[in-house]
Design a protein around this motif. Structure first.
Motif, PDB file in Angstrom:
ATOM      1  N   PRO A 308      36.930  15.714  24.241  1.00 55.20           N
ATOM      2  CA  PRO A 308      38.369  15.829  23.972  1.00 55.20           C
ATOM      3  C   PRO A 308      39.164  16.358  25.168  1.00 55.20           C
ATOM      4  O   PRO A 308      40.281  15.883  25.428  1.00 55.20           O
ATOM      5  CB  PRO A 308      38.438  16.812  22.796  1.00 55.20           C
ATOM      6  CG  PRO A 308      37.131  16.635  22.094  1.00 55.20           C
ATOM      7  CD  PRO A 308      36.139  16.392  23.182  1.00 55.20           C
ATOM      8  N   GLU A 311      39.420  13.370  27.658  1.00 55.87           N
ATOM      9  CA  GLU A 311      40.324  12.324  27.164  1.00 55.87           C
ATOM     10  C   GLU A 311      41.775  12.782  27.195  1.00 55.87           C
ATOM     11  O   GLU A 311      42.685  11.999  27.486  1.00 55.87           O
ATOM     12  CB  GLU A 311      39.925  11.933  25.735  1.00 55.87           C
ATOM     13  CG  GLU A 311      38.610  11.186  25.639  1.00 55.87           C
ATOM     14  CD  GLU A 311      38.699   9.787  26.233  1.00 55.87           C
ATOM     15  OE1 GLU A 311      39.821   9.267  26.403  1.00 55.87           O
ATOM     16  OE2 GLU A 311      37.639   9.218  26.559  1.00 55.87           O
ATOM     17  N   SER A 312      41.994  14.041  26.902  1.00 60.09           N
ATOM     18  CA  SER A 312      43.355  14.585  26.939  1.00 60.09           C
ATOM     19  C   SER A 312      43.932  14.504  28.353  1.00 60.09           C
ATOM     20  O   SER A 312      45.080  14.092  28.554  1.00 60.09           O
ATOM     21  CB  SER A 312      43.338  16.040  26.451  1.00 60.09           C
ATOM     22  OG  SER A 312      44.612  16.633  26.595  1.00 60.09           O
ATOM     23  N   LYS A 315      44.582  10.707  29.327  1.00 65.21           N
ATOM     24  CA  LYS A 315      45.772  10.145  28.683  1.00 65.21           C
ATOM     25  C   LYS A 315      47.064  10.729  29.259  1.00 65.21           C
ATOM     26  O   LYS A 315      48.039  10.007  29.477  1.00 65.21           O
ATOM     27  CB  LYS A 315      45.705  10.395  27.171  1.00 65.21           C
ATOM     28  CG  LYS A 315      44.611   9.610  26.456  1.00 65.21           C
ATOM     29  CD  LYS A 315      44.582   9.923  24.983  1.00 65.21           C
ATOM     30  CE  LYS A 315      43.430   9.216  24.283  1.00 65.21           C
ATOM     31  NZ  LYS A 315      43.474   7.760  24.399  1.00 65.21           N
ATOM     32  N   TYR A 442      34.989  13.310  17.827  1.00 64.56           N
ATOM     33  CA  TYR A 442      36.222  12.866  18.490  1.00 64.56           C
ATOM     34  C   TYR A 442      36.745  11.594  17.829  1.00 64.56           C
ATOM     35  O   TYR A 442      36.048  10.583  17.754  1.00 64.56           O
ATOM     36  CB  TYR A 442      35.972  12.622  19.973  1.00 64.56           C
ATOM     37  CG  TYR A 442      37.163  12.040  20.694  1.00 64.56           C
ATOM     38  CD1 TYR A 442      38.351  12.761  20.798  1.00 64.56           C
ATOM     39  CD2 TYR A 442      37.110  10.767  21.251  1.00 64.56           C
ATOM     40  CE1 TYR A 442      39.453  12.225  21.445  1.00 64.56           C
ATOM     41  CE2 TYR A 442      38.204  10.225  21.905  1.00 64.56           C
ATOM     42  CZ  TYR A 442      39.380  10.966  22.000  1.00 64.56           C
ATOM     43  OH  TYR A 442      40.471  10.438  22.637  1.00 64.56           O
ATOM     44  N   LYS A 444      39.953   9.298  18.246  1.00 62.53           N
ATOM     45  CA  LYS A 444      41.190   9.002  18.982  1.00 62.53           C
ATOM     46  C   LYS A 444      42.279   8.408  18.085  1.00 62.53           C
ATOM     47  O   LYS A 444      43.458   8.469  18.412  1.00 62.53           O
ATOM     48  CB  LYS A 444      40.895   8.055  20.142  1.00 62.53           C
ATOM     49  CG  LYS A 444      40.404   6.682  19.717  1.00 62.53           C
ATOM     50  CD  LYS A 444      40.227   5.758  20.915  1.00 62.53           C
ATOM     51  CE  LYS A 444      38.982   6.153  21.703  1.00 62.53           C
ATOM     52  NZ  LYS A 444      38.721   5.210  22.818  1.00 62.53           N
TER      53      LYS A 444
END
Length: 496
Positions: A308, A311-312, A315, A442, A444
């Protein structure tokens, strides 16, 4: 073990009497007023002490290179596979952690009756095998998956022996640097993987998987070569009642010139003798409190680098910078290594506990701040909030580096000899389980996932700050026996 780097130098006032005519002719002063030479004891630097410190860290240097490729696979598992030539499925991401868990379990069951070197060699060969597979079959999903299982198992085989070995061969003044080399190697590998994964252009002659494998081959070969310089722990031979071999190892580590060799060896013998007086069940019972402490402590480490979090950042960078090949991502990859290096320099001076508390407190605050940025689902489309997210994420990794180092050191110090491999192996397995849960959990597609994740983990870390401040002891510059006793106490509020 405490290392003393002091030699005695005699300094006289005035000229050397042996150079005077009266001394040469046999003259001896008999006047009451004659002043005898004044002798002073001065500390002088001993170049041999530096060489001996290097010998104590030989195994740490070797394992560092093996951990670099482990760090690359670690980052590869938690989102840093943007240019992967095959689809990174959930199984693919979890495979390395499953391998580490299996390797750690095997090492903990077998290392009680085996020296440490075979584990390093076998683990290094498995790392080398995994990296060769990545190089030779960069587009075959099945082969890449097998390579990750093999390389993960290699890291597991290395980790449990190293955390124990590093604490046993280093003196009290170097135990922090030695044990923290695990996290230093992982941080270096993470930095390499993050940077080249986001900067590499896949239309070059080599694919991203081939580069991953080539780098792994280089570091694995260097690490394997350096394992030949490692020195076995004297404690291993003392447990086998081979006192002469134990003493030779001890002299290699401290140097025969060191006047404290006998004293330090007696301390090691006493450490082993106390363990042999107790039964396995008695040692296991006395380890309940330290086990719970470090199980939770290492659990906090698992939240410092997760899918996470990756990915945060990815993005938010895509929204604000229109690309992940940007400087925020590069800095994000480097600051964790910087934090680790800073912590490594102060673990044996300032202490483990203060650095851990500062790092964990800042991690908790920054995690909660990121949760606030995600509180409104619409914020994910606003550049202002996403700027805040990646900035907070960069700061988070810097303090994470400051926090994680002490966990490796504590694992080598906390437990009695007989039960240490089993408990360390279990804790390493628990850490991998948390990583797997982070990957499997996780989602999304779930609205406000990042908000709920950051809020819950931030609260866990905040509770962890109170936990660490109350129950985790400070163990700098004390013997392993003393460290064991401090961990067995429920409360340890002292900070220095």
């Amino acid at each position: 073990m405490k290392e003393r780097n002091m030699t005695i130098a005699y300094v006289t006032t005035g000229p050397d009497p042996s150079t005077t005519k009266d001394y040469a002719e046999g003259y001896k002063p008999n006047s009451p007023s004659a002043d005898p030479p004044i002798q002073m004891i001065l500390p002088t630097s001993n170049p041999g002490s530096v060489r001996q410190a290097n010998k104590q860290l030989n195994v740490a240097y070797a394992v560092f290179f093996l951990y670099v490729y482990g760090g690359m696979d670690f980052a590869h598992s938690v989102g840093w596979n943007q240019t992967l030539n095959t689809t990174a499925s959930q199984v693919f991401k979890c495979s390395w952690f499953i391998g580490v868990l299996a390797g750690a379990a095997l090492a903990s069951l077998t290392m009680t009756f085996m020296p440490k070197l075979p584990f390093y060699v076998l683990g290094g060969l498995m790392q080398l095998t995994g990296s060769i597979i990545f190089t030779c079959t960069p587009f075959d999903y099945g082969c890449l998956l097998a390579a990750r299982y093999v390389a993960g198992a290699g890291i597991g085989l290395i980790t449990v022996p190293f955390l124990i070995h590093s604490a046993e061969v280093a003196t009290d003044n170097h135990r922090g640097v030695s044990g923290s080399m695990e996290q230093c190697g992982l941080a270096m590998g993470i930095a390499i993987q993050v940077i080249y994964d986001t900067q590499w252009v896949d239309d070059k002659e080599a694919s991203v998987n081939e580069v991953h494998g080539i780098i792994g081959v280089v570091f694995s070969i260097i690490g394997l070569g350096m394992t030949a310089l490692s020195i076995e722990s004297p404690i291993y031979y003392l447990r086998l009642k081979q006192k002469e071999k134990a003493r030779k190892c001890h002299e290699k580590l401290l140097g025969s010139f060191n006047h404290s060799v006998d004293q330090e060896f007696e301390e090691v013998q006493l450490y082993v003798a106390e363990s042999q007086k107790r039964t396995f069940c008695q040692e296991l019972w006395s380890s309940v409190v330290p086990f719970v402490k470090l199980l939770l402590y290492r659990g906090f480490v698992a939240f410092s680098f997760s899918l996470p979090l990756s990915e945060s950042l990815i993005k938010s960078a895509l929204l604000t910078e229109r690309s992940i090949s940007c400087w925020p991502v590069t800095v994000w990859g480097l600051v964790r290594l910087l934090g680790v290096l800073v912590a490594q320099g102060f673990l044996d001076k300032l202490g483990r506990k203060v650095l851990s508390l500062v790092g964990l407190l800042c991690m908790a605050i920054l995690m909660l701040c990121m949760a606030v940025s995600y509180a409104n689902p619409a914020n994910v489309l606003l550049t202002y909030y996403m700027y805040q997210v990646w900035r907070l994420g960069v700061a988070f990794q810097a303090f994470a580096g400051l926090f994680v180092c002490s966990s490796s050191v504590y694992l080598g110090e906390a437990f009695p000899i007989r039960v240490k491999p089993f408990l360390v192996g279990y804790i390493i397995g628990f850490e991998q389980t948390i990583h797997i849960i982070n990957i499997v959990g996780y989602n999304k597609g779930l609205e406000n996932f990042f908000y709920h994740y950051y809020l819950s983990v931030g609260i866990i870390l905040l509770v962890g700050v109170i936990f660490v401040g109350i129950v985790i002891p400070e163990t700098k510059k004390i013997t392993l026996r003393e460290a064991n006793k401090r961990f067995q106490r429920l409360l340890n509020i002292r900070f220095f």
